[in-house]
Design a protein around this motif. Sequence first.
Motif, mmCIF file in Angstrom:
data_model
loop_
_atom_site.group_PDB
_atom_site.id
_atom_site.type_symbol
_atom_site.label_atom_id
_atom_site.label_comp_id
_atom_site.label_asym_id
_atom_site.label_seq_id
_atom_site.Cartn_x
_atom_site.Cartn_y
_atom_site.Cartn_z
ATOM 1 N N SER A 133 -4.882 14.708 -26.807
ATOM 2 C CA SER A 133 -4.981 14.453 -25.311
ATOM 3 C C SER A 133 -6.001 13.405 -24.952
ATOM 4 N N LEU A 134 -6.964 13.269 -25.859
ATOM 5 C CA LEU A 134 -8.060 12.035 -25.467
ATOM 6 C C LEU A 134 -7.225 10.634 -25.929
ATOM 7 N N LEU A 135 -6.554 10.681 -27.083
ATOM 8 C CA LEU A 135 -5.907 9.467 -27.575
ATOM 9 C C LEU A 135 -4.860 9.174 -26.283
ATOM 10 N N THR A 136 -4.205 9.883 -25.882
ATOM 11 C CA THR A 136 -3.155 9.632 -24.949
ATOM 12 C C THR A 136 -3.796 9.137 -23.673
ATOM 13 N N LYS A 137 -4.846 9.677 -23.131
ATOM 14 C CA LYS A 137 -5.474 9.214 -21.878
ATOM 15 C C LYS A 137 -5.974 7.850 -22.369
ATOM 16 N N CYS A 138 -6.496 7.537 -23.399
ATOM 17 C CA CYS A 138 -7.143 6.395 -23.839
ATOM 18 C C CYS A 138 -6.344 5.338 -23.770
ATOM 19 N N SER A 139 -4.887 5.671 -24.338
ATOM 20 C CA SER A 139 -3.829 4.592 -24.232
ATOM 21 C C SER A 139 -3.415 4.222 -22.908
ATOM 22 N N VAL A 140 -3.345 5.218 -21.915
ATOM 23 C CA VAL A 140 -2.881 4.659 -20.678
ATOM 24 C C VAL A 140 -4.137 4.061 -20.224
ATOM 25 N N LEU A 141 -5.465 4.702 -20.176
ATOM 26 C CA LEU A 141 -6.713 3.919 -19.421
ATOM 27 C C LEU A 141 -6.868 2.363 -20.170
ATOM 28 N N ALA A 142 -6.460 2.137 -21.506
ATOM 29 C CA ALA A 142 -6.646 0.993 -22.022
ATOM 30 C C ALA A 142 -5.725 -0.194 -21.547
ATOM 31 N N THR A 143 -4.757 0.295 -20.932
ATOM 32 C CA THR A 143 -3.702 -0.803 -20.429
ATOM 33 C C THR A 143 -3.858 -0.875 -18.808
ATOM 34 N N GLY A 162 5.018 11.829 -22.644
ATOM 35 C CA GLY A 162 6.221 11.058 -22.196
ATOM 36 C C GLY A 162 6.640 9.985 -21.654
ATOM 37 N N MET A 163 5.639 9.635 -20.541
ATOM 38 C CA MET A 163 5.510 8.367 -20.152
ATOM 39 C C MET A 163 5.354 7.251 -21.231
ATOM 40 N N LEU A 164 4.348 7.432 -22.238
ATOM 41 C CA LEU A 164 3.977 6.566 -23.046
ATOM 42 C C LEU A 164 5.250 6.262 -24.133
ATOM 43 N N TYR A 165 5.840 7.503 -24.607
ATOM 44 C CA TYR A 165 7.011 7.573 -25.355
ATOM 45 C C TYR A 165 8.324 6.647 -24.894
ATOM 46 N N ASN A 166 8.161 6.978 -23.608
ATOM 47 C CA ASN A 166 9.290 5.966 -23.031
ATOM 48 C C ASN A 166 9.042 4.559 -22.393
ATOM 49 N N GLY A 167 8.089 4.154 -23.025
ATOM 50 C CA GLY A 167 7.773 2.578 -22.766
ATOM 51 C C GLY A 167 6.615 2.397 -21.791
ATOM 52 N N GLY A 194 12.524 8.459 -16.280
ATOM 53 C CA GLY A 194 13.245 7.016 -16.854
ATOM 54 C C GLY A 194 13.306 6.336 -15.383
ATOM 55 N N THR A 195 13.754 7.033 -14.191
ATOM 56 C CA THR A 195 13.787 6.339 -12.953
ATOM 57 C C THR A 195 12.540 5.902 -12.399
ATOM 58 N N ALA A 196 11.456 7.051 -12.502
ATOM 59 C CA ALA A 196 10.098 6.576 -12.260
ATOM 60 C C ALA A 196 9.548 5.661 -12.808
ATOM 61 N N LEU A 197 9.433 5.658 -14.093
ATOM 62 C CA LEU A 197 8.791 4.551 -14.988
ATOM 63 C C LEU A 197 9.476 3.014 -14.742
ATOM 64 N N GLU A 198 10.810 3.195 -14.513
ATOM 65 C CA GLU A 198 11.540 1.666 -14.360
ATOM 66 C C GLU A 198 11.013 1.241 -12.686
ATOM 67 N N LEU A 199 11.227 2.190 -12.100
ATOM 68 C CA LEU A 199 10.839 1.684 -10.544
ATOM 69 C C LEU A 199 9.570 1.850 -9.997
#
Length: 137
Positions: free
Chosen positions: A16-26, A57-62, A97-102
């Motif tokens: 959980s911490l690594l996932t949050k860190c990945s999102v917050l880092a970018t 799921g968001m990170l895994y899908n780009g 996929g729709t949400a991430l792309e748009l």
Amino acid sequence: FHELENTLLKNDMLDSLLTKCSVLATATKQLAEYCLQGDEQSKRVDELLANTPLLKGMLYNGGAKGNNYGQAFDIYNNILSLTDENDNEVMQRLALGTALELAVSVNEFDTTTPVDPIKRFHHYKQAYVNGELDSEF
């Protein structure tokens, strides 16, 4: 140290911490700008950051286009709230996929009209139902 490491791994805390860190880092800047829109947006960012499976799921899908995770989360929730297919894994993946792309506004071909994420989702949903999408999707 090893005892702490084992505890973290068993509790999925590290994941959980690594996932949050990945999102917050970018996406710190984009999430902060999103939060500045109001209290409701700030609450949604907290909700998103607490949802490790969705973040993974968001990170895994780009990731969200333009690192706009707040907007992607809104689009994803809007799609799921308007469909009765929430328990269908394929529909959830189409929604994600729709949400991430748009998450960044995209215009319809050769126009200045923004693509409506809900309409785009329903287009892909119908294509899936008609067997027009790759079966591996």
